[in-house]
Enzyme design. Structure first.
Site, PDB file in Angstrom:
ATOM      1  N   CYS A 164       0.832  -1.212   0.000  1.00 19.68           N
ATOM      2  CA  CYS A 164       0.000   0.000   0.000  1.00 19.68           C
ATOM      3  C   CYS A 164       0.869   1.266   0.000  1.00 19.68           C
ATOM      4  CB  CYS A 164      -0.950  -0.020   1.175  1.00 19.68           C
ATOM      5  SG  CYS A 164      -0.213  -0.548   2.751  1.00 19.68           S
TER       6      CYS A 164
HETATM    7  N1  LIG Z   1      -4.076  -4.702   5.172  1.00 17.97           N
HETATM    8  C1  LIG Z   1      -3.627  -3.980   4.163  1.00 17.97           C
HETATM    9  O1  LIG Z   1      -3.954  -2.787   4.002  1.00 17.97           O
HETATM   10  C2  LIG Z   1      -2.670  -4.597   3.176  1.00 17.97           C
HETATM   11  C3  LIG Z   1      -2.333  -3.849   2.043  1.00 17.97           C
HETATM   12  C4  LIG Z   1      -1.462  -4.403   1.101  1.00 17.97           C
HETATM   13  C5  LIG Z   1      -0.949  -5.678   1.312  1.00 17.97           C
HETATM   14  N2  LIG Z   1      -1.278  -6.369   2.434  1.00 17.97           N
HETATM   15  C6  LIG Z   1      -0.701  -7.701   2.604  1.00 17.97           C
HETATM   16  O2  LIG Z   1      -1.717  -8.658   2.301  1.00 17.97           O
HETATM   17  C7  LIG Z   1      -1.535  -9.819   3.129  1.00 17.97           C
HETATM   18  C8  LIG Z   1      -2.824 -10.067   3.906  1.00 17.97           C
HETATM   19  O3  LIG Z   1      -3.067  -8.927   4.709  1.00 17.97           O
HETATM   20  P1  LIG Z   1      -4.348  -8.764   5.631  1.00 17.97           P
HETATM   21  O4  LIG Z   1      -4.281  -7.420   6.222  1.00 17.97           O
HETATM   22  O5  LIG Z   1      -5.577  -9.177   4.893  1.00 17.97           O
HETATM   23  O6  LIG Z   1      -3.994  -9.878   6.749  1.00 17.97           O
HETATM   24  P2  LIG Z   1      -4.851 -10.451   7.886  1.00 17.97           P
HETATM   25  O7  LIG Z   1      -6.053  -9.567   8.108  1.00 17.97           O
HETATM   26  O8  LIG Z   1      -3.926 -10.658   9.018  1.00 17.97           O
HETATM   27  O9  LIG Z   1      -5.350 -11.892   7.301  1.00 17.97           O
HETATM   28  C9  LIG Z   1      -4.495 -12.934   7.069  1.00 17.97           C
HETATM   29  C10 LIG Z   1      -5.258 -14.117   6.448  1.00 17.97           C
HETATM   30  O10 LIG Z   1      -4.320 -15.154   6.137  1.00 17.97           O
HETATM   31  C11 LIG Z   1      -4.736 -16.405   6.703  1.00 17.97           C
HETATM   32  N3  LIG Z   1      -3.519 -17.107   7.121  1.00 17.97           N
HETATM   33  C12 LIG Z   1      -2.637 -16.733   8.093  1.00 17.97           C
HETATM   34  N4  LIG Z   1      -1.601 -17.613   8.158  1.00 17.97           N
HETATM   35  C13 LIG Z   1      -1.834 -18.551   7.199  1.00 17.97           C
HETATM   36  C14 LIG Z   1      -1.135 -19.710   6.784  1.00 17.97           C
HETATM   37  N5  LIG Z   1       0.025 -20.081   7.346  1.00 17.97           N
HETATM   38  N6  LIG Z   1      -1.659 -20.460   5.771  1.00 17.97           N
HETATM   39  C15 LIG Z   1      -2.829 -20.112   5.190  1.00 17.97           C
HETATM   40  N7  LIG Z   1      -3.551 -19.005   5.549  1.00 17.97           N
HETATM   41  C16 LIG Z   1      -3.049 -18.229   6.540  1.00 17.97           C
HETATM   42  C17 LIG Z   1      -5.660 -16.014   7.855  1.00 17.97           C
HETATM   43  O11 LIG Z   1      -6.657 -17.004   8.047  1.00 17.97           O
HETATM   44  P3  LIG Z   1      -6.448 -18.322   8.947  1.00 17.97           P
HETATM   45  O12 LIG Z   1      -5.334 -18.006   9.929  1.00 17.97           O
HETATM   46  O13 LIG Z   1      -7.764 -18.577   9.570  1.00 17.97           O
HETATM   47  O14 LIG Z   1      -6.051 -19.397   7.953  1.00 17.97           O
HETATM   48  C18 LIG Z   1      -6.304 -14.731   7.343  1.00 17.97           C
HETATM   49  O15 LIG Z   1      -7.452 -15.039   6.562  1.00 17.97           O
HETATM   50  C19 LIG Z   1      -0.328  -9.528   4.044  1.00 17.97           C
HETATM   51  O16 LIG Z   1       0.814 -10.121   3.498  1.00 17.97           O
HETATM   52  C20 LIG Z   1      -0.234  -8.011   4.018  1.00 17.97           C
HETATM   53  O17 LIG Z   1       1.086  -7.562   4.231  1.00 17.97           O
HETATM   54  C21 LIG Z   1      -2.141  -5.873   3.361  1.00 17.97           C
END
Ligand SMILES: NC(=O)c1ccc[n+]([C@@H]2O[C@H](COP(=O)([O-])OP(=O)(O)OC[C@H]3O[C@@H](n4cnc5c(N)ncnc54)[C@H](OP(=O)(O)O)[C@@H]3O)[C@@H](O)[C@H]2O)c1
Length: 344
Positions: free
Chosen positions: A150
């Site tokens: 982002c």
């Molecule tokens: N938030 C933002 O604004 C943003 C912007 C750009 C990029 N990102 C990137 O996008 C990614 C996701 O971000 P987010 O904010 O959506 O994260 P989040 O809210 O922490 O969600 C993480 C998701 O991944 C799953 N997960 C965690 N560990 C896992 C594993 N070992 N195997 C399979 N599934 C797993 C979790 O579900 P379960 O644990 O139930 O499986 C959950 O659904 C990150 O890498 C982040 O850096 C985020």
């Protein structure tokens, strides 16, 4: 219909993918994973999706089932796509990774910033950095897309016109950036609690944030030489939004910067260069896949200020991921991404 799998469906970027894909006429979500919520119908967790995904429930990630999809999005913490992407690519499935796993071209550099060895350096040669405004042609041919972060999206789009034109002193760039709290994800953390993040603002990771090498890599490529960047992220009490205030010295005061920016983004459907003198607001891009930019030269001096705003979950993550999907599958790049910002 493009058969879509999403790994990590309970996080903020995962549910944002679901919201956007619900309006996409060519994509059908077949699998959405969560280890902690396996079995739960999607709409039971996210009632805003009631009526859109009847019959779809979270399931435990299964690489065989995911490998039967045309494309799999990873909306997971870093390291997860490293472990699974190779198998999916071998099955002929395209991968669009929203995490940082494939954003840096240098595996050693990645290991330094993420505190663990790179889990799939053999795939780096295949990975295309999914910033369409720079890499559209490469994205068309790709099978593995690294969706930009982002802060890196807002910052690169703001600096690119100056650096590509060789106008800015590339050795002293400053990115002063603010993010909403959803940028930290949905996982419970004290710093994201309402009473900790509300009514307050603070800088963090001034010494070095993980997005610094990613932004530097993109700006270096744009400038065609090494750059110097000071990047200071801040946490602000809003849910969505990135506001990047960017500073660069442009000694040549005769350049029409407004015209430069308008020309650079004239054919970009998701970059809006505002009229001279504007101040873009994060709320104008809430829920929209848009980067809104304004360029200023205060007092006619040599320090140029670029203001760049995005929604971290849309142009900063899931919207940009869908934009990449459209390019990858030869669709109209704007398909399913026509939402205007949610204002007020
Ligand atoms: N938030 C933002 O604004 C943003 C912007 C750009 C990029 N990102 C990137 O996008 C990614 C996701 O971000 P987010 O904010 O959506 O994260 P989040 O809210 O922490 O969600 C993480 C998701 O991944 C799953 N997960 C965690 N560990 C896992 C594993 N070992 N195997 C399979 N599934 C797993 C979790 O579900 P379960 O644990 O139930 O499986 C959950 O659904 C990150 O890498 C982040 O850096 C985020």
């Amino acid at each position: 219909m493009i058969k879509v799998g999403i790994v990590g469906g309970t996080g903020y970027t995962g549910v944002e993918l679901l919201r956007l894909l619900a309006q996409h006429p060519q994509a059908e979500v077949a699998i959405i994973t969560s280890r902690s919520e396996a079995g739960l119908p999607v709409a039971d967790m996210y009632p805003n999706l009631r009526g859109h995904y009847d019959g779809l429930a979270f399931s435990v990630p299964d690489s065989k089932a995911l490998g039967a999809c045309d494309v799999v999005f990873f909306a997971t913490p870093h390291g997860v796509a490293h472990a699974l992407a190779g198998e999916l690519l071998a099955a002929g499935t395209k991968v669009i990774d929203l995490s940082a796993d494939f954003r840096l071209q240098d595996a050693e550099e990645w290991g330094k910033w993420y505190g663990q060895p790179h889990g799939a350096p053999e795939l780096l040669a295949d990975a295309v950095y999914g910033l369409p405004e720079v890499n559209r042609d490469k994205i068309r041919q790709a099978r593995l897309i690294a969706v930009p972060g982002c802060y890196p999206t807002a910052t690169q789009l703001g600096f690119l016109p100056l650096l590509e034109a060789g106008l800015a002193d590339e050795t002293r760039l400053i990115a002063d950036c603010k993010s909403g709290v959803s940028g930290a994800g949905r996982g419970a953390a004290v710093g994201s609690l309402f009473c900790e993040a509300g009514e307050s603002m603070k800088a963090y990771a001034v010494k070095g944030h993980r997005h610094l090498p990613e932004i530097s890599q993109g700006l270096r490529l744009a400038a065609g030489k090494d750059i110097g960047l000071t990047f200071v992220p801040h946490l602000t009490p809003m849910i969505r939004g990135i506001h990047a205030t960017l500073y660069a010295t442009v000694a040549d005061r005769s350049v029409d910067l407004q015209a430069l920016f308008e020309k650079r983004y004239a054919n970009e459907p998701f970059v809006d260069v505002m009229p001279a003198g504007s101040h873009p607001e994060t709320r104008s891009v809430r829920g929209a896949n848009v980067c809104r930019i304004a360029v200023h030269r205060p007092q006619g001096g040599d320090l140029v200020v670029v203001l760049s705003v995005i929604d971290n979950l849309v142009k900063g993550a899931s919207g940009q991921a869908v934009q990449n999907l459209n390019i990858l599958f030869g669709l109209d790049e704007r398909m399913g991404l026509g939402h205007a910002g949610l204002l007020p």
